[in-house]
Design a protein around this motif. Sequence first.
Motif, PDB file in Angstrom:
ATOM      1  N   MET A 325      -4.112  -5.983  -0.296  1.00 60.48           N
ATOM      2  CA  MET A 325      -4.084  -5.410  -1.483  1.00 60.48           C
ATOM      3  C   MET A 325      -3.644  -6.637  -3.095  1.00 60.48           C
ATOM      4  N   GLU A 327      -5.471  -6.053  -5.310  1.00 59.85           N
ATOM      5  CA  GLU A 327      -5.178  -6.056  -6.439  1.00 59.85           C
ATOM      6  C   GLU A 327      -4.420  -5.884  -7.712  1.00 59.85           C
ATOM      7  N   MET A 330      -3.452  -8.915 -10.042  1.00 63.14           N
ATOM      8  CA  MET A 330      -3.942  -8.998 -11.167  1.00 63.14           C
ATOM      9  C   MET A 330      -2.704  -8.635 -12.624  1.00 63.14           C
ATOM     10  N   THR A 331      -1.612  -8.238 -12.141  1.00 58.76           N
ATOM     11  CA  THR A 331      -0.455  -7.520 -12.255  1.00 58.76           C
ATOM     12  C   THR A 331      -0.037  -8.081 -14.012  1.00 58.76           C
ATOM     13  N   GLN A 388      -7.962   0.114 -15.594  1.00 62.68           N
ATOM     14  CA  GLN A 388      -8.575  -0.521 -14.952  1.00 62.68           C
ATOM     15  C   GLN A 388      -8.166  -0.998 -13.589  1.00 62.68           C
ATOM     16  N   PHE A 389      -6.886  -0.864 -13.614  1.00 65.52           N
ATOM     17  CA  PHE A 389      -6.155  -1.080 -13.078  1.00 65.52           C
ATOM     18  C   PHE A 389      -5.256  -0.291 -12.460  1.00 65.52           C
ATOM     19  N   ASN A 392      -8.143   0.987 -10.130  1.00 70.53           N
ATOM     20  CA  ASN A 392      -7.891   0.075  -8.674  1.00 70.53           C
ATOM     21  C   ASN A 392      -7.055   0.092  -8.140  1.00 70.53           C
ATOM     22  N   VAL A 393      -5.373   0.458  -8.621  1.00 68.88           N
ATOM     23  CA  VAL A 393      -4.410   0.417  -7.194  1.00 68.88           C
ATOM     24  C   VAL A 393      -4.336   1.576  -7.428  1.00 68.88           C
ATOM     25  N   ALA A 396      -6.580   1.334  -3.493  1.00 69.31           N
ATOM     26  CA  ALA A 396      -6.020   0.863  -2.962  1.00 69.31           C
ATOM     27  C   ALA A 396      -4.836   1.393  -1.814  1.00 69.31           C
ATOM     28  N   PHE A 442       1.293   0.141 -12.957  1.00 69.13           N
ATOM     29  CA  PHE A 442       0.248   1.428 -12.691  1.00 69.13           C
ATOM     30  C   PHE A 442       0.404   2.390 -12.766  1.00 69.13           C
TER      31      PHE A 442
END
Length: 490
Positions: A325, A327, A330-331, A388-389, A392-393, A396, A442
């Motif tokens: 994961m 993604e 980027m947190t 965008q994040f 993405n989450v 996922a 998120f």
Amino acid sequence: MMDKERRAILQAGAIGAAMAGVNSFLPHAFASTSGNSMHDRSITDLSRSLSEGKTTSRQLVDDALAAINDPNGEGKPSFIKVHAEKAKLAADAIDAKRKQGHKLPVLAGIPISVKDLFDEAGETTLGGSTVLIGQPAATKDSVVVQRLREAGAIIIGRTNTVEFAYTGLGINPHYGTPNNVFDRATGRIPGGSTSGGAISVADGMAAGAIGTDTGGSLRIPAALNGLVGFKPTQRRVTLDGVMPLSTSFDSAGPIGWTVEDCILLDSVIADQKLAAPKSLALKDLRFAVPKVYFQNDLSPEVANAFHAALSKLSAAGAEIVELPMAEFEMTPTINPKGMITASEAYAWHRKFLKDGADKYDPRVLARIKTGETILAADYVDLQTLRRQFIRNVNAAAAGYDAMLMPTTPDVAPPIADVIKDDETYYRINGRMLRNPSAVNIFDGCALSVPCHEAGNAPVGLMIAGVQNQDQHILAVGRSIESVVGPSRGR
């Protein structure tokens, strides 16, 4: 840190430490709460006792007030204001209705604490600060408080918080810092920012607590004190009449002994019809376990408890899928150094900073003032990255019933260690916020449920979902807690 501040904080835990000389570990509250009618009892259990005439609301209120006023307890640093007389009157009114045969809601007559961020008519909302002393009192209840009252809950008092809810440690130099339920002789952080709320439940001063969560402020103190905390999807519970920290991340939710407690409280404050979550068999559930970010540099106590919980769930039939994961790597870039939070906090506080900056906790002030120099263009860019994040989450997490991770990477450290210097304070604060704040970023929902072995330092297992999966996450949590949670000896 100034010597004056250090003395104030340490003094808040001095009584508890002195009384714990015989045992360096007390598993929940002080021995004086052992006869408390609320300690370690779910709201459902208490409500049943009320309806069956085994206890009264007045008895619950009297027990709560006795725990709050116990000189050997944590009442003083846990509450900013106690509504003793109002609570007694409300309890008597509920008992009278019950005697008359009225059908009452589940929460009717149950003492609940609210964080000192929620407006109550006639009270000045201080946010755990001295900055706002003398400001006008609220003219009406926040919507959350209004809904609690309509459900018959008795507001026992307003609980202490980190000043303006701006750290995850629970330290407050103005009103004191309540000691964590574990290892009272040492005096460990309660977690924050809903510090007083968690201790009010853990020590039988309230049956449940309502607080806020901007980066883990419900889940951190719940995890560090062996309780259950629920952070809902942000817009699910109205924040009308709630002092803001960050309008992008703030949410309001409950702390209780059980997931069921959180379900009951959440249904009231979210104004949703209470429906018992369907029973979910673990053999039908599929969980994603991110390998990156959330499991980085865990303390041995947390790592052991987390992996033991996964093993228990797997043995019970759940499908545990460990995967990168990526993604989540980027947190840290979405809200770097808390830039979004600081920008929004500074916008609210700037009017008070003009003449009252010297009244702020210096460590909170430093975080707020970070927002003074952040450019509007940078703020807009970060919000774009966040959107965008979130996408993405969401992608996922699709196909899984929940994501599982440790709520915090560490168990509660000693207060004295945390406050010894600024570098240590901010470093530990960053670690406590790291995992839970990702869910706020998120825009998800998440539970923290206890997963440690009885007698060990409390550790939380975080059960997270994307936005608007609240009911499902609560149902999943109900299935999980009975498998991973420590026996409380009842």
